[in-house]
Scaffold this active site. Structure first.
Site, mmCIF file in Angstrom:
data_model
loop_
_atom_site.group_PDB
_atom_site.id
_atom_site.type_symbol
_atom_site.label_atom_id
_atom_site.label_comp_id
_atom_site.label_asym_id
_atom_site.label_seq_id
_atom_site.Cartn_x
_atom_site.Cartn_y
_atom_site.Cartn_z
ATOM 1 N N LYS A 1 -15.902 -40.373 17.163
ATOM 2 C CA LYS A 1 -15.849 -41.150 18.306
ATOM 3 C C LYS A 1 -16.973 -40.536 19.334
ATOM 4 C CE LYS A 1 -12.451 -43.693 17.723
ATOM 5 N NZ LYS A 1 -12.326 -45.274 17.875
ATOM 6 N N TYR B 1 -12.810 -37.065 12.904
ATOM 7 C CA TYR B 1 -12.273 -37.988 14.136
ATOM 8 C C TYR B 1 -13.059 -38.017 15.345
ATOM 9 C CZ TYR B 1 -9.739 -41.039 17.194
ATOM 10 O OH TYR B 1 -9.541 -42.200 18.414
ATOM 11 N N LEU C 1 -14.033 -62.014 19.799
ATOM 12 C CA LEU C 1 -13.584 -61.174 18.344
ATOM 13 C C LEU C 1 -13.125 -60.067 18.497
ATOM 14 C CD1 LEU C 1 -13.679 -61.172 15.085
ATOM 15 C CD2 LEU C 1 -16.307 -60.500 15.334
ATOM 16 N N ASP D 1 -10.809 -55.808 5.389
ATOM 17 C CA ASP D 1 -10.732 -54.337 5.329
ATOM 18 C C ASP D 1 -12.193 -53.909 5.735
ATOM 19 O OD1 ASP D 1 -10.505 -51.589 5.077
ATOM 20 O OD2 ASP D 1 -9.727 -51.856 2.884
ATOM 21 N N ASN E 1 -12.793 -52.352 18.191
ATOM 22 C CA ASN E 1 -11.568 -51.799 18.321
ATOM 23 C C ASN E 1 -10.947 -51.076 17.125
ATOM 24 O OD1 ASN E 1 -8.799 -51.069 19.717
ATOM 25 N ND2 ASN E 1 -8.219 -52.339 18.367
HETATM 26 N N1 NAP Z 1 -3.573 -44.385 20.636
HETATM 27 C C1 NAP Z 1 -4.363 -43.457 21.207
HETATM 28 O O1 NAP Z 1 -3.776 -42.451 21.379
HETATM 29 C C2 NAP Z 1 -5.998 -43.613 21.024
HETATM 30 C C3 NAP Z 1 -6.751 -42.694 21.786
HETATM 31 C C4 NAP Z 1 -8.023 -42.853 21.645
HETATM 32 C C5 NAP Z 1 -8.560 -43.947 21.115
HETATM 33 N N2 NAP Z 1 -8.005 -44.716 20.477
HETATM 34 C C6 NAP Z 1 -8.556 -45.890 19.523
HETATM 35 O O2 NAP Z 1 -8.283 -47.063 19.799
HETATM 36 C C7 NAP Z 1 -8.521 -47.762 18.633
HETATM 37 C C8 NAP Z 1 -7.222 -48.734 18.589
HETATM 38 O O3 NAP Z 1 -5.995 -47.880 18.046
HETATM 39 P P1 NAP Z 1 -4.578 -48.075 18.253
HETATM 40 O O4 NAP Z 1 -4.330 -46.760 19.269
HETATM 41 O O5 NAP Z 1 -4.451 -49.443 18.873
HETATM 42 O O6 NAP Z 1 -3.687 -47.753 17.004
HETATM 43 P P2 NAP Z 1 -3.056 -48.752 16.069
HETATM 44 O O7 NAP Z 1 -1.904 -49.361 16.750
HETATM 45 O O8 NAP Z 1 -2.969 -47.971 14.721
HETATM 46 O O9 NAP Z 1 -4.059 -49.941 15.875
HETATM 47 C C9 NAP Z 1 -5.261 -49.898 14.920
HETATM 48 C C10 NAP Z 1 -5.866 -51.222 14.399
HETATM 49 O O10 NAP Z 1 -6.857 -50.914 13.520
HETATM 50 C C11 NAP Z 1 -6.794 -51.593 12.321
HETATM 51 N N3 NAP Z 1 -7.402 -51.154 11.469
HETATM 52 C C12 NAP Z 1 -6.957 -49.933 10.657
HETATM 53 N N4 NAP Z 1 -7.689 -49.816 9.576
HETATM 54 C C13 NAP Z 1 -8.336 -50.755 9.412
HETATM 55 C C14 NAP Z 1 -9.075 -51.476 8.448
HETATM 56 N N5 NAP Z 1 -9.465 -50.509 7.176
HETATM 57 N N6 NAP Z 1 -9.759 -52.595 8.283
HETATM 58 C C15 NAP Z 1 -9.480 -53.233 9.351
HETATM 59 N N7 NAP Z 1 -8.679 -53.026 10.387
HETATM 60 C C16 NAP Z 1 -8.126 -51.816 10.430
HETATM 61 C C17 NAP Z 1 -5.240 -51.844 12.418
HETATM 62 O O11 NAP Z 1 -4.809 -52.828 11.502
HETATM 63 P P3 NAP Z 1 -4.258 -53.216 10.113
HETATM 64 O O12 NAP Z 1 -3.565 -51.967 9.804
HETATM 65 O O13 NAP Z 1 -3.541 -54.398 10.042
HETATM 66 O O14 NAP Z 1 -5.804 -53.366 9.343
HETATM 67 C C18 NAP Z 1 -4.822 -52.056 13.824
HETATM 68 O O15 NAP Z 1 -4.817 -53.269 14.233
HETATM 69 C C19 NAP Z 1 -8.855 -47.001 17.491
HETATM 70 O O16 NAP Z 1 -10.375 -47.082 17.500
HETATM 71 C C20 NAP Z 1 -8.585 -45.651 18.119
HETATM 72 O O17 NAP Z 1 -9.325 -44.730 17.328
HETATM 73 C C21 NAP Z 1 -6.565 -44.655 20.189
#
Ligand code: NAP
Length: 259
Positions: A155, A151, A5, A59, A86
């Site tokens: 984390k 944020y 999942l 959500d 994630n």
């Molecule tokens: N990109 C970076 O630089 C970075 C660095 C460190 C850690 N992270 C972490 O990596 C993880 C994934 O992020 P990403 O970088 O892949 O960003 P992303 O492309 O914006 O993906 C975020 C995902 O979370 C989902 N999401 C957001 N709000 C939600 C909600 N209310 N309910 C259910 N799903 C939700 C989004 O889907 P929907 O909008 O369709 O709901 C999307 O699939 C996050 O935890 C982020 O904090 C990212």
């Protein structure tokens, strides 16, 4: 067939995880808000890798989100072998200038929901004495980050929770791992309104497929945490090398830089 999942599977790192697990012939359950995007990904994975796919529009920033997702899985007689926790989002700006409800929704998603899902599925995994959980933290799990205060605190929660529970689970066949990426090329910066910040510069951010692969390897080895990339690993060590107020000065100056 084992089942994974993946929350936040509609884009970015979560979508890359879906591909990795499909290649490994897992049954895939995708969860996020965007049904259309997940439907497309689910069809693609099914056709390309001949795996069973499911998707759940939920959500997870709503307090009943985790339970709705858990109940959906149970009602469909699915047993989750691996949970990739994630879904998450960021925010940017001095705390006093940010919208309170948006910040609270982020904490609900990054902290409450992640912990709630972990508790729901962990109980089943411990009963079976089998299962793996991957929680997505960040390099900011290791230090406070001005201009991203809630944020980075959210984390830090993810890493502390993971390390503590990993220690509780020693001697069992259930493992919990935190993946702590640095800046990664996804929609994250756009949603966090950080597109103009230097930290989001494409040349300096990591490929989400690479980040997910490193997370997958660490998860399968049962590691407690992993930081992808040498520079990110060094960043994570900064609180050990400098006084704490120096660390917040450095992280503030990094986040302030614009493109
Ligand atoms: N990109 C970076 O630089 C970075 C660095 C460190 C850690 N992270 C972490 O990596 C993880 C994934 O992020 P990403 O970088 O892949 O960003 P992303 O492309 O914006 O993906 C975020 C995902 O979370 C989902 N999401 C957001 N709000 C939600 C909600 N209310 N309910 C259910 N799903 C939700 C989004 O889907 P929907 O909008 O369709 O709901 C999307 O699939 C996050 O935890 C982020 O904090 C990212």
């Amino acid at each position: 067939m084992k089942t994974v999942l993946i929350t936040g599977a509609s884009s970015g790192i979560g979508k890359e995880f879906a591909t990795i697990f499909a290649k490994e012939k897992y049954r895939i359950i995708l969860a996020s808000r965007n049904e259309q995007k997940m439907k497309k990904t689910a069809q693609h994975l099914k056709q390309t890798y001949q795996v069973e796919t499911h998707y759940v529009a939920v959500d997870l920033a709503k307090s009943n989100g985790p339970e709705l997702l858990y109940n959906h899985v149970k009602e469909n007689n699915l047993e989750v072998d691996v949970l990739v926790n994630n879904a998450g989002k960021g925010s940017f700006g001095p705390l006093h200038e940010l919208d309170i409800q948006t910040e609270l929704d982020m904490i609900q998603l990054n902290v409450h929901s992640l912990s709630h899902l972990m508790m729901l599925f962990l109980k089943d995994m411990v009963k079976r004495d089998s299962g793996r959980i991957l929680n997505i933290g960040s390099t900011t799990s290791f230090y406070p980050c001005p201009l991203s205060a809630n944020y980075s605190a959210s984390k830090a929660f993810v890493l502390y929770l993971t390390e503590a529970v990993a220690a509780e689970l020693q001697g069992t066949h259930v493992s919990v791992t935190a993946l702590c990426p640095g800046a990664t090329t996804t929609e994250f910066f756009q949603h966090a309104k950080m597109n103009n910040q230097r930290v989001s510069k494409k040349e300096d951010t990591m490929d989400p497929a690479k980040v997910a692969e490193i997370g997958f390897q660490a998860l399968m080895k049962g590691k407690t945490y992993v930081v992808p990339g040498y520079q990110n690993w060094m960043l994570a060590q900064s609180p050990r090398l400098f006084p704490r107020n120096t660390v917040t000065k450095i992280t503030r100056s990094v986040l302030e830089k614009t493109l």
